[in-house]
Design a protein around this motif. Structure first.
Motif, PDB file in Angstrom:
ATOM      1  N   LYS A 201       0.778  -1.172   0.061  1.00  0.00           N
ATOM      2  CA  LYS A 201       0.093  -0.516  -0.020  1.00  0.00           C
ATOM      3  C   LYS A 201       0.624   1.950  -0.157  1.00  0.00           C
ATOM      4  O   LYS A 201       2.008   1.210   0.875  1.00  0.00           O
ATOM      5  CB  LYS A 201      -1.728  -0.026   1.160  1.00  0.00           C
ATOM      6  CG  LYS A 201      -2.337  -0.956   1.249  1.00  0.00           C
ATOM      7  CD  LYS A 201      -3.077  -0.840   0.098  1.00  0.00           C
ATOM      8  CE  LYS A 201      -4.332  -1.804  -0.092  1.00  0.00           C
ATOM      9  NZ  LYS A 201      -5.180  -1.692   0.700  1.00  0.00           N
ATOM     10  N   THR A 202       0.548   2.331  -0.168  1.00  0.00           N
ATOM     11  CA  THR A 202       1.610   3.573  -0.667  1.00  0.00           C
ATOM     12  C   THR A 202       0.644   4.700  -0.005  1.00  0.00           C
ATOM     13  O   THR A 202      -0.456   4.565  -0.373  1.00  0.00           O
ATOM     14  CB  THR A 202       1.358   3.934  -2.691  1.00  0.00           C
ATOM     15  OG1 THR A 202      -0.026   4.030  -3.225  1.00  0.00           O
ATOM     16  CG2 THR A 202       1.992   2.752  -2.589  1.00  0.00           C
ATOM     17  N   LEU A 203       1.954   5.469   0.265  1.00  0.00           N
ATOM     18  CA  LEU A 203       1.004   6.275   1.487  1.00  0.00           C
ATOM     19  C   LEU A 203       1.855   8.017   1.411  1.00  0.00           C
ATOM     20  O   LEU A 203       3.769   7.947   0.672  1.00  0.00           O
ATOM     21  CB  LEU A 203       2.080   6.613   2.866  1.00  0.00           C
ATOM     22  CG  LEU A 203       1.924   7.240   3.546  1.00  0.00           C
ATOM     23  CD1 LEU A 203       0.423   8.580   3.876  1.00  0.00           C
ATOM     24  CD2 LEU A 203       2.266   6.723   4.861  1.00  0.00           C
ATOM     25  N   SER A 204       1.531   8.777   0.605  1.00  0.00           N
ATOM     26  CA  SER A 204       2.601   9.435  -0.021  1.00  0.00           C
ATOM     27  C   SER A 204       2.272  10.757   1.373  1.00  0.00           C
ATOM     28  O   SER A 204       1.236  11.063   1.909  1.00  0.00           O
ATOM     29  CB  SER A 204       1.510  10.371  -1.338  1.00  0.00           C
ATOM     30  OG  SER A 204       2.375   9.675  -2.615  1.00  0.00           O
ATOM     31  N   LEU A 228       6.124   7.614   0.787  1.00  0.00           N
ATOM     32  CA  LEU A 228       6.625   8.559  -0.667  1.00  0.00           C
ATOM     33  C   LEU A 228       7.253   9.523  -0.346  1.00  0.00           C
ATOM     34  O   LEU A 228       6.040  10.711   0.189  1.00  0.00           O
ATOM     35  CB  LEU A 228       5.979   8.293  -1.728  1.00  0.00           C
ATOM     36  CG  LEU A 228       5.576   7.217  -2.208  1.00  0.00           C
ATOM     37  CD1 LEU A 228       4.248   6.302  -2.171  1.00  0.00           C
ATOM     38  CD2 LEU A 228       5.894   6.875  -3.680  1.00  0.00           C
ATOM     39  N   LEU A 229       8.647  10.627  -0.120  1.00  0.00           N
ATOM     40  CA  LEU A 229       8.616  11.408   0.332  1.00  0.00           C
ATOM     41  C   LEU A 229       9.658  12.362  -1.003  1.00  0.00           C
ATOM     42  O   LEU A 229      10.013  11.307  -2.533  1.00  0.00           O
ATOM     43  CB  LEU A 229       9.999  11.151   0.760  1.00  0.00           C
ATOM     44  CG  LEU A 229       9.641  10.901   2.574  1.00  0.00           C
ATOM     45  CD1 LEU A 229      10.440   9.964   3.281  1.00  0.00           C
ATOM     46  CD2 LEU A 229       9.190  11.201   2.895  1.00  0.00           C
ATOM     47  N   GLY A 230       8.580  13.317  -0.783  1.00  0.00           N
ATOM     48  CA  GLY A 230       8.930  14.096  -2.155  1.00  0.00           C
ATOM     49  C   GLY A 230      10.470  15.207  -2.165  1.00  0.00           C
ATOM     50  O   GLY A 230      11.078  15.205  -1.262  1.00  0.00           O
ATOM     51  N   ALA A 231      11.387  15.822  -3.068  1.00  0.00           N
ATOM     52  CA  ALA A 231      11.623  16.576  -3.499  1.00  0.00           C
ATOM     53  C   ALA A 231      11.943  17.885  -2.990  1.00  0.00           C
ATOM     54  O   ALA A 231      10.747  18.674  -2.464  1.00  0.00           O
ATOM     55  CB  ALA A 231      11.648  16.841  -4.925  1.00  0.00           C
ATOM     56  N   GLU A 232      12.802  18.072  -2.483  1.00  0.00           N
ATOM     57  CA  GLU A 232      13.176  19.817  -1.704  1.00  0.00           C
ATOM     58  C   GLU A 232      12.135  20.617  -2.780  1.00  0.00           C
ATOM     59  O   GLU A 232      12.806  20.998  -3.328  1.00  0.00           O
ATOM     60  CB  GLU A 232      14.404  19.696  -1.309  1.00  0.00           C
ATOM     61  CG  GLU A 232      15.399  18.860  -0.477  1.00  0.00           C
ATOM     62  CD  GLU A 232      16.343  17.417  -1.170  1.00  0.00           C
ATOM     63  OE1 GLU A 232      15.722  17.044  -3.008  1.00  0.00           O
ATOM     64  OE2 GLU A 232      17.319  17.010  -1.732  1.00  0.00           O
ATOM     65  N   GLY A 233      11.741  20.927  -1.603  1.00  0.00           N
ATOM     66  CA  GLY A 233      10.930  22.716  -2.196  1.00  0.00           C
ATOM     67  C   GLY A 233       9.981  22.003  -2.886  1.00  0.00           C
ATOM     68  O   GLY A 233       8.283  22.472  -2.629  1.00  0.00           O
ATOM     69  N   GLN A 234       9.955  21.283  -4.653  1.00  0.00           N
ATOM     70  CA  GLN A 234       8.497  21.240  -4.854  1.00  0.00           C
ATOM     71  C   GLN A 234       7.770  19.171  -4.358  1.00  0.00           C
ATOM     72  O   GLN A 234       6.529  20.051  -4.540  1.00  0.00           O
ATOM     73  CB  GLN A 234       8.621  21.028  -5.914  1.00  0.00           C
ATOM     74  CG  GLN A 234       9.545  19.516  -6.576  1.00  0.00           C
ATOM     75  CD  GLN A 234       9.507  19.062  -8.189  1.00  0.00           C
ATOM     76  OE1 GLN A 234       9.569  20.065  -8.345  1.00  0.00           O
ATOM     77  NE2 GLN A 234       8.983  18.235  -8.699  1.00  0.00           N
ATOM     78  N   GLY A 235       8.123  18.253  -3.093  1.00  0.00           N
ATOM     79  CA  GLY A 235       7.140  17.868  -2.651  1.00  0.00           C
ATOM     80  C   GLY A 235       7.375  16.759  -4.098  1.00  0.00           C
ATOM     81  O   GLY A 235       7.693  16.296  -4.866  1.00  0.00           O
ATOM     82  N   GLN A 237       4.869  14.890  -6.988  1.00  0.00           N
ATOM     83  CA  GLN A 237       4.283  14.976  -8.293  1.00  0.00           C
ATOM     84  C   GLN A 237       2.848  14.714  -7.622  1.00  0.00           C
ATOM     85  O   GLN A 237       2.912  13.701  -7.257  1.00  0.00           O
ATOM     86  CB  GLN A 237       5.056  13.950  -9.540  1.00  0.00           C
ATOM     87  CG  GLN A 237       6.463  14.739  -9.739  1.00  0.00           C
ATOM     88  CD  GLN A 237       6.958  16.221 -10.355  1.00  0.00           C
ATOM     89  OE1 GLN A 237       5.803  16.530 -10.798  1.00  0.00           O
ATOM     90  NE2 GLN A 237       7.270  16.397  -9.660  1.00  0.00           N
ATOM     91  N   PRO A 238       1.792  15.608  -8.472  1.00  0.00           N
ATOM     92  CA  PRO A 238       0.985  14.965  -8.708  1.00  0.00           C
ATOM     93  C   PRO A 238       0.247  13.841  -8.799  1.00  0.00           C
ATOM     94  O   PRO A 238      -0.399  13.485  -8.395  1.00  0.00           O
ATOM     95  CB  PRO A 238      -0.070  16.717  -8.905  1.00  0.00           C
ATOM     96  CG  PRO A 238       0.599  17.493  -8.992  1.00  0.00           C
ATOM     97  CD  PRO A 238       2.747  17.035  -9.453  1.00  0.00           C
ATOM     98  N   GLY A 239       0.815  12.990 -10.052  1.00  0.00           N
ATOM     99  CA  GLY A 239       0.265  11.943 -10.326  1.00  0.00           C
ATOM    100  C   GLY A 239       0.802  11.276  -9.296  1.00  0.00           C
ATOM    101  O   GLY A 239       0.104   9.731  -8.835  1.00  0.00           O
ATOM    102  N   THR A 240       1.841  11.597  -8.858  1.00  0.00           N
ATOM    103  CA  THR A 240       2.714  10.226  -7.620  1.00  0.00           C
ATOM    104  C   THR A 240       1.093  10.170  -6.420  1.00  0.00           C
ATOM    105  O   THR A 240       1.079   9.710  -6.067  1.00  0.00           O
ATOM    106  CB  THR A 240       4.101  10.782  -6.980  1.00  0.00           C
ATOM    107  OG1 THR A 240       4.557  10.621  -8.702  1.00  0.00           O
ATOM    108  CG2 THR A 240       3.675   9.583  -5.991  1.00  0.00           C
ATOM    109  N   ILE A 241       0.615  11.523  -5.775  1.00  0.00           N
ATOM    110  CA  ILE A 241      -0.168  12.279  -5.048  1.00  0.00           C
ATOM    111  C   ILE A 241      -1.060  11.210  -5.729  1.00  0.00           C
ATOM    112  O   ILE A 241      -2.018  10.656  -4.661  1.00  0.00           O
ATOM    113  CB  ILE A 241       0.307  13.064  -4.781  1.00  0.00           C
ATOM    114  CG1 ILE A 241       1.299  13.270  -3.947  1.00  0.00           C
ATOM    115  CG2 ILE A 241      -0.890  13.744  -3.267  1.00  0.00           C
ATOM    116  CD1 ILE A 241       1.032  14.769  -4.084  1.00  0.00           C
ATOM    117  N   ALA A 242      -1.792  11.687  -6.292  1.00  0.00           N
ATOM    118  CA  ALA A 242      -2.449  11.113  -7.036  1.00  0.00           C
ATOM    119  C   ALA A 242      -2.779   9.437  -6.815  1.00  0.00           C
ATOM    120  O   ALA A 242      -4.357   8.931  -6.376  1.00  0.00           O
ATOM    121  CB  ALA A 242      -3.445  11.433  -8.175  1.00  0.00           C
TER     122      ALA A 242
END
Length: 274
Positions: A201-204, A228-235, A237-242
């Motif tokens: 299961k995936t957790l953003s 899932l942990l995102g890039a510094e600043g931008q976090g 990607q919207p597609g990853t979160i969705a």
């Protein structure tokens, strides 16, 4: 017995790995027999040896030959040991040596993400986390707080770059890790599907109105979870979160709306321990 070689010619090709090749060139094996990385400080070098990496040569201050580095040299008889005083080594490498000792190692073949996550209950995925200090800190926290593996997308920093190795205190050698996605486009198109197909299961971790508290019992109860942990600043990607099964945030006070990615990772790892 150690093979001590006093540096007299800074242009000698055997010193290229320490003085002239970039991290990218070391990683690609540019002009070398194999792909390499550099470990720095006696403690980190000892951990690389413990993990079974093959050492190729040392570079160190003269005073360490019979001092801090003596146990390392005893483990690597006959290996070339290039040496000079601190001032000359700083001129050669362009930076101050941490604890005065470097060692060049041969890289192992890259691991496959399915092999490093087989049987894992808690993993983290770093999406385009490019800062080596953050990646090294995340590795150290992941090892300390019981994660089973780390995955890195193609644009994330190399875990075996010199700074990442040092900041992680050598934990990159022991915590299983692998790349996920052959390219940024491949990760974006198929990465989340690969995680779910592997049984996670995936957790953003993201700021979103419908997110749940990271302390939710629902998250801790998941038998297999990929954070899932995102890039510094931008976090992320919207597609990853969705595409995620869950989106969570860390509750904060005094109007603070975000933390450094390495700090977020440590908190989340602690909260989500299996």
């Amino acid at each position: 017995m150690a093979n001590i070689i006093e540096i007299t010619d800074f242009t000698a090709p055997e010193l290229d790995v320490y003085a002239r090749l970039t991290e990218r060139q070391l990683r690609s094996g540019h002009g070398l027999e194999s792909e390499l990385f550099i470990a720095e400080s006696p403690k980190v070098i000892a951990r690389a040896l413990d993990a079974g990496f093959e050492p190729l040569s040392f570079l160190m201050e003269e005073r360490h030959i019979s001092g801090d580095a003596a146990p390392l040299l005893a483990r690597c008889p006959g290996l070339p040991v290039y040496t000079a005083d601190r001032q000359l080594l700083e001129k050669l490498t362009g930076y101050t040596l941490t604890r005065g000792v470097l060692c060049a190692f041969r890289r192992k073949p890259p691991a496959d993400f399915l092999s490093v996550t087989a049987g894992a209950r808690r993993i983290a995925v770093l999406e385009s986390v490019s800062d080596a200090t953050n990646v090294g800190t995340i590795f150290r926290s992941a090892a300390a707080l019981g994660l089973d593996a780390l995955l890195l997308t193609p644009e994330s920093a190399d875990p075996l770059c010199r700074r990442c190795v040092r900041v992680s205190m050598g934990n990159v050698f022991f915590l299983p890790w692998a790349r996920i996605g052959d390219s940024p486009a491949d990760w974006a198109a198929r990465g989340m599907e690969k995680l779910k197909a592997a049984g996670f299961k995936t957790l953003s971790l993201a700021l979103r109105g419908d997110s749940v508290d990271i302390r939710s019992p629902l998250l801790k109860a998941e038998p297999r979870l990929a954070l899932l942990l995102g890039a510094e600043g931008q976090g992320l990607q919207p597609g990853t979160i969705a595409a995620s099964d869950y989106v969570a945030t860390i509750p904060m006070k005094r109007g603070v709306d975000s933390l450094n990615v390495a700090a977020c990772a440590a908190i989340a790892f602690w909260e989500l321990q299996a």
